[in-house]
Design a protein around this motif. Structure first.
Motif, PDB file in Angstrom:
ATOM      1  N   ALA A  72      24.330  17.128  37.640  1.00 57.16           N
ATOM      2  CA  ALA A  72      24.400  16.902  39.079  1.00 57.16           C
ATOM      3  C   ALA A  72      23.027  16.558  39.647  1.00 57.16           C
ATOM      4  CB  ALA A  72      24.970  18.134  39.777  1.00 57.16           C
ATOM      5  N   ALA A  73      21.994  17.251  39.195  1.00 54.68           N
ATOM      6  CA  ALA A  73      20.640  16.978  39.680  1.00 54.68           C
ATOM      7  C   ALA A  73      20.195  15.577  39.286  1.00 54.68           C
ATOM      8  CB  ALA A  73      19.670  18.026  39.141  1.00 54.68           C
ATOM      9  N   TYR A  74      20.550  15.148  38.080  1.00 53.11           N
ATOM     10  CA  TYR A  74      20.218  13.786  37.649  1.00 53.11           C
ATOM     11  C   TYR A  74      20.943  12.767  38.534  1.00 53.11           C
ATOM     12  CZ  TYR A  74      19.260   9.868  34.501  1.00 53.11           C
ATOM     13  OH  TYR A  74      18.827   8.673  33.978  1.00 53.11           O
ATOM     14  N   ALA A  75      22.244  12.982  38.734  1.00 59.11           N
ATOM     15  CA  ALA A  75      23.045  12.023  39.494  1.00 59.11           C
ATOM     16  C   ALA A  75      22.533  11.864  40.919  1.00 59.11           C
ATOM     17  CB  ALA A  75      24.504  12.470  39.510  1.00 59.11           C
ATOM     18  N   LEU A  76      22.227  12.974  41.562  1.00 59.52           N
ATOM     19  CA  LEU A  76      21.803  12.931  42.958  1.00 59.52           C
ATOM     20  C   LEU A  76      20.322  12.573  43.089  1.00 59.52           C
ATOM     21  CD1 LEU A  76      23.682  16.112  44.244  1.00 59.52           C
ATOM     22  CD2 LEU A  76      24.379  13.724  44.461  1.00 59.52           C
ATOM     23  N   GLY A  77      19.527  12.975  42.105  1.00 57.29           N
ATOM     24  CA  GLY A  77      18.096  12.752  42.210  1.00 57.29           C
ATOM     25  C   GLY A  77      17.643  11.369  41.816  1.00 57.29           C
ATOM     26  N   SER A  78      18.401  10.679  40.970  1.00 57.26           N
ATOM     27  CA  SER A  78      17.959   9.390  40.454  1.00 57.26           C
ATOM     28  C   SER A  78      17.667   8.366  41.550  1.00 57.26           C
ATOM     29  CB  SER A  78      18.999   8.844  39.467  1.00 57.26           C
ATOM     30  OG  SER A  78      18.536   7.674  38.857  1.00 57.26           O
ATOM     31  N   PRO A  79      18.590   8.105  42.489  1.00 54.93           N
ATOM     32  CA  PRO A  79      18.264   7.120  43.528  1.00 54.93           C
ATOM     33  C   PRO A  79      17.152   7.594  44.456  1.00 54.93           C
ATOM     34  CG  PRO A  79      20.388   8.162  43.964  1.00 54.93           C
ATOM     35  CD  PRO A  79      19.972   8.594  42.609  1.00 54.93           C
ATOM     36  N   LEU A  80      17.085   8.892  44.720  1.00 53.12           N
ATOM     37  CA  LEU A  80      16.026   9.411  45.586  1.00 53.12           C
ATOM     38  C   LEU A  80      14.657   9.263  44.927  1.00 53.12           C
ATOM     39  CD1 LEU A  80      17.762  12.682  46.858  1.00 53.12           C
ATOM     40  CD2 LEU A  80      17.542  10.506  48.070  1.00 53.12           C
ATOM     41  N   LEU A 123      14.945  21.219  37.170  1.00 54.23           N
ATOM     42  CA  LEU A 123      13.628  20.608  37.036  1.00 54.23           C
ATOM     43  C   LEU A 123      13.610  19.617  35.867  1.00 54.23           C
ATOM     44  CD1 LEU A 123      10.666  20.484  37.935  1.00 54.23           C
ATOM     45  CD2 LEU A 123      10.198  22.381  36.350  1.00 54.23           C
ATOM     46  N   ALA A 124      14.280  19.964  34.771  1.00 55.85           N
ATOM     47  CA  ALA A 124      14.364  19.042  33.638  1.00 55.85           C
ATOM     48  C   ALA A 124      15.082  17.758  34.031  1.00 55.85           C
ATOM     49  CB  ALA A 124      15.086  19.716  32.469  1.00 55.85           C
ATOM     50  N   ALA A 125      16.114  17.880  34.829  1.00 58.11           N
ATOM     51  CA  ALA A 125      16.857  16.697  35.273  1.00 58.11           C
ATOM     52  C   ALA A 125      15.980  15.789  36.122  1.00 58.11           C
ATOM     53  CB  ALA A 125      18.099  17.117  36.054  1.00 58.11           C
ATOM     54  N   VAL A 126      15.096  16.374  36.913  1.00 61.05           N
ATOM     55  CA  VAL A 126      14.169  15.569  37.726  1.00 61.05           C
ATOM     56  C   VAL A 126      13.286  14.719  36.812  1.00 61.05           C
ATOM     57  CG1 VAL A 126      12.179  15.695  39.277  1.00 61.05           C
ATOM     58  CG2 VAL A 126      14.174  17.140  39.697  1.00 61.05           C
ATOM     59  N   GLY A 127      12.750  15.336  35.753  1.00 61.77           N
ATOM     60  CA  GLY A 127      11.944  14.572  34.808  1.00 61.77           C
ATOM     61  C   GLY A 127      12.741  13.484  34.122  1.00 61.77           C
ATOM     62  N   ALA A 128      13.957  13.804  33.710  1.00 63.38           N
ATOM     63  CA  ALA A 128      14.804  12.820  33.023  1.00 63.38           C
ATOM     64  C   ALA A 128      15.154  11.655  33.936  1.00 63.38           C
ATOM     65  CB  ALA A 128      16.073  13.496  32.522  1.00 63.38           C
ATOM     66  N   ALA A 129      15.493  11.964  35.186  1.00 59.19           N
ATOM     67  CA  ALA A 129      15.881  10.922  36.139  1.00 59.19           C
ATOM     68  C   ALA A 129      14.712  10.015  36.488  1.00 59.19           C
ATOM     69  CB  ALA A 129      16.448  11.559  37.406  1.00 59.19           C
ATOM     70  N   ALA A 130      13.492  10.532  36.423  1.00 66.03           N
ATOM     71  CA  ALA A 130      12.316   9.702  36.692  1.00 66.03           C
ATOM     72  C   ALA A 130      11.949   8.849  35.477  1.00 66.03           C
ATOM     73  CB  ALA A 130      11.132  10.577  37.094  1.00 66.03           C
ATOM     74  N   PHE A 131      12.228   9.360  34.272  1.00 61.00           N
ATOM     75  CA  PHE A 131      11.803   8.643  33.068  1.00 61.00           C
ATOM     76  C   PHE A 131      12.756   7.528  32.658  1.00 61.00           C
ATOM     77  CE2 PHE A 131      11.837   7.917  28.495  1.00 61.00           C
ATOM     78  CZ  PHE A 131      10.500   7.618  28.274  1.00 61.00           C
ATOM     79  N   THR A 132      14.041   7.814  32.539  1.00 61.73           N
ATOM     80  CA  THR A 132      14.972   6.903  31.886  1.00 61.73           C
ATOM     81  C   THR A 132      15.046   5.518  32.531  1.00 61.73           C
ATOM     82  OG1 THR A 132      16.277   8.819  31.217  1.00 61.73           O
ATOM     83  CG2 THR A 132      17.311   6.672  30.996  1.00 61.73           C
ATOM     84  N   PRO A 133      15.234   5.404  33.856  1.00 62.01           N
ATOM     85  CA  PRO A 133      15.308   4.052  34.426  1.00 62.01           C
ATOM     86  C   PRO A 133      14.016   3.267  34.241  1.00 62.01           C
ATOM     87  CG  PRO A 133      16.127   5.700  35.974  1.00 62.01           C
ATOM     88  CD  PRO A 133      15.430   6.443  34.882  1.00 62.01           C
ATOM     89  N   ASN A 134      12.877   3.940  34.395  1.00 60.79           N
ATOM     90  CA  ASN A 134      11.596   3.249  34.317  1.00 60.79           C
ATOM     91  C   ASN A 134      11.214   2.884  32.894  1.00 60.79           C
ATOM     92  OD1 ASN A 134      10.527   3.186  37.162  1.00 60.79           O
ATOM     93  ND2 ASN A 134      11.037   5.339  36.975  1.00 60.79           N
ATOM     94  N   ALA A 135      11.751   3.608  31.903  1.00 63.58           N
ATOM     95  CA  ALA A 135      11.501   3.234  30.516  1.00 63.58           C
ATOM     96  C   ALA A 135      12.057   1.840  30.241  1.00 63.58           C
ATOM     97  CB  ALA A 135      12.129   4.265  29.575  1.00 63.58           C
ATOM     98  N   ALA A 353      22.032   1.165  38.291  1.00 63.87           N
ATOM     99  CA  ALA A 353      21.440   2.451  38.642  1.00 63.87           C
ATOM    100  C   ALA A 353      22.488   3.390  39.240  1.00 63.87           C
ATOM    101  CB  ALA A 353      20.292   2.257  39.628  1.00 63.87           C
ATOM    102  N   LEU A 354      23.335   2.848  40.119  1.00 67.66           N
ATOM    103  CA  LEU A 354      24.396   3.668  40.701  1.00 67.66           C
ATOM    104  C   LEU A 354      25.395   4.100  39.625  1.00 67.66           C
ATOM    105  CD1 LEU A 354      25.096   1.775  44.059  1.00 67.66           C
ATOM    106  CD2 LEU A 354      24.089   4.042  43.788  1.00 67.66           C
ATOM    107  N   ASN A 355      25.651   3.220  38.662  1.00 66.00           N
ATOM    108  CA  ASN A 355      26.570   3.573  37.576  1.00 66.00           C
ATOM    109  C   ASN A 355      26.010   4.734  36.755  1.00 66.00           C
ATOM    110  OD1 ASN A 355      29.105   2.857  36.191  1.00 66.00           O
ATOM    111  ND2 ASN A 355      27.775   2.384  34.466  1.00 66.00           N
ATOM    112  N   ALA A 356      24.686   4.722  36.521  1.00 66.60           N
ATOM    113  CA  ALA A 356      24.059   5.821  35.784  1.00 66.60           C
ATOM    114  C   ALA A 356      24.236   7.138  36.540  1.00 66.60           C
ATOM    115  CB  ALA A 356      22.580   5.526  35.562  1.00 66.60           C
ATOM    116  N   SER A 357      24.086   7.095  37.864  1.00 65.30           N
ATOM    117  CA  SER A 357      24.305   8.302  38.662  1.00 65.30           C
ATOM    118  C   SER A 357      25.750   8.775  38.554  1.00 65.30           C
ATOM    119  CB  SER A 357      23.952   8.043  40.132  1.00 65.30           C
ATOM    120  OG  SER A 357      22.563   7.900  40.301  1.00 65.30           O
TER     121      SER A 357
END
Length: 417
Positions: A72-80, A123-135, A353-357
């Motif tokens: 849930a944190a990944y899904a909601l945090g990724s676009p933000l 907190l781990a999801a925040v790191g994952a959501a910041a890394f994966t799209p930008n990789a 990006a929305l699909n990933a969320s």
């Protein structure tokens, strides 16, 4: 495993030797190590949820919230996060994201209460959501244009391999040394990847700042708006059982110590389903592929549910059924991505990006439903997943014929609709 949204990189071009030299593609390997760590971390707890629950003194169903919280944190945090970090140089962002992911996993490994564990998973999801799209964005910037598809395949490969190998290997490590050691190993992998990115990946400028309202404006496209819920529904069907794999497979006659091998077969099926999905979609179309995929998923889960409900512990069937379940689960991602890009080709980065969320939203919802169902027995949990897969077929067939692409309404420069 999952689609990596790609956003344009604006500003100073990457050094010529980076994009045209022989090392451009090889440098993406360190990014693949990072996505392997992310993919492993996302589902690492599934292999030893009962042990975690016992040590932190919570029911197994409640322990599943740790997977739900991450998703849930990944899904909601990724676009933000994509909006908030748009002007941060990409290498610095990738290194920081991996450090956050590593520290969060270390904190999870030493958590003394379940609520502290939940906080560290967020907190781990925040790191994952910041890394994966930008990789994915950085990988495409490191190579010549004709090599971008290969670079992205390398980065996505890290996620795919994590499904097949990362989670089962973590389960084996957890079986030998305990779940805390498995989380510590993931943390070490994240920090190793951070060091590699810092040392090996060249500086890549920040991308353009796209306001959140502009990112969400693509939902005005009627086809996009009708397609995205299927991603959530289909992934929910796939993950009702996954987080509770140990008790679910035990009901089929699989000892907890052998869960890793069944998860490995699930992973092999997932890799096969993901890799073949693009070819099948191009040849026969996304709707046909998804229809078959959801029917296979429903059948596999229903058969396992019947075996669990009747206490017919036929362990020899668990592996093939798990492989079919994995293939059906992950064949849907490339096909859904294809449908979305076809509906909004000018907004490909945003819809992916929305699909990933939506993928992670579905994983979180499915895990939550699985936690509710597991109290009624493994059979009920399997049947719930099968019912959601069947509902996915109904939704797909109902929307595929009725909905046609609609134009995007223009978005002012301010980003407000």
């Amino acid at each position: 495993m999952q689609d990596i949204p790609i956003e344009p990189v604006r500003g100073r071009p990457v050094a010529a030797e980076t994009t045209t030299g022989p090392n451009g593609l090889s440098r993406t390997l360190i990014l693949a190590l990072g996505t392997f760590a992310v993919g492993t971390d996302a589902f690492v707890l599934a292999g030893f949820l009962p042990d975690l629950a016992a040590e932190l003194d919570v029911p197994t169903a409640t322990a599943g919230w740790a997977v739900t919280a991450f998703a849930a944190a990944y899904a909601l945090g990724s676009p933000l996060l994509a909006t908030a970090t748009a002007r941060v140089p990409r290498r610095a962002l990738l290194v920081t994201a991996l450090i956050v992911l590593g520290v969060a996993n270390l904190a999870s490994a030493v958590a003394t209460t379940f609520w502290l564990l939940l906080a560290t998973r967020v907190l781990a999801a925040v790191g994952a959501a910041a890394f994966t799209p930008n990789a994915g964005a950085v990988a495409s910037a490191l190579v010549r244009p004709e090599a971008r598809a290969r670079a992205l395949a390398v980065v996505v490969g890290g996620l795919t391999i994590a499904t097949a190998l990362g989670v089962p290997l973590s389960d084996v490590l957890g079986e030998w040394l305990g779940w805390r050691s498995a989380l510590a190993a993931v943390a070490a992998l994240c920090l190793l990847a951070a060091a590699g990115v810092a040392a090996w990946v060249p500086s890549v400028p920040a991308g353009p700042r796209i306001p959140l309202a502009a990112r969400l404006s693509v939902l005005r496209n009627r086809t996009v708006a009708a397609t995205l819920p299927l991603t959530t529904l289909g992934m929910a069907a796939a993950y009702v059982v996954y987080a509770y794999a140990v008790p679910a497979f035990e009901a089929l006659g699989i000892a907890p110590s052998s869960t890793a091998w069944v998860l490995a077969l699930y992973g092999v099926g997932a890799v096969g389903g993901s890799l073949s999905s693009g070819y099948v979609t191009d040849r026969w179309g996304a709707t046909r592929l998804l229809t078959v995929g959801y029917l296979v998923m429903a059948a596999a889960l229903a058969i396992m549910g019947a075996l669990a409900a009747t206490h017919a512990q036929v362990a020899s069937l668990a592996g093939p059924l798990a492989a079919a379940w994995g293939a059906a689960s992950w064949c849907q991602t490339p096909a859904q991505q294809h449908r979305l890009i076809e509906a909004a080709p000018q907004e490909a980065g945003l819809v992916v990006a929305l699909n990933a969320s939506c993928i992670y939203l579905g994983i979180g919802a499915g895990t939550l439903l699985g936690g509710i169902a597991i109290g009624r027995g493994a059979g009920t949990m399997y049947f719930l997943g099968a019912a959601l897969a069947a509902a996915s077929v109904v939704y797909l067939r109902a929307t595929a014929k009725r909905v046609t692409p609609g134009p995007l309404a223009p978005v002012p420069a301010s980003g407000r609709p």
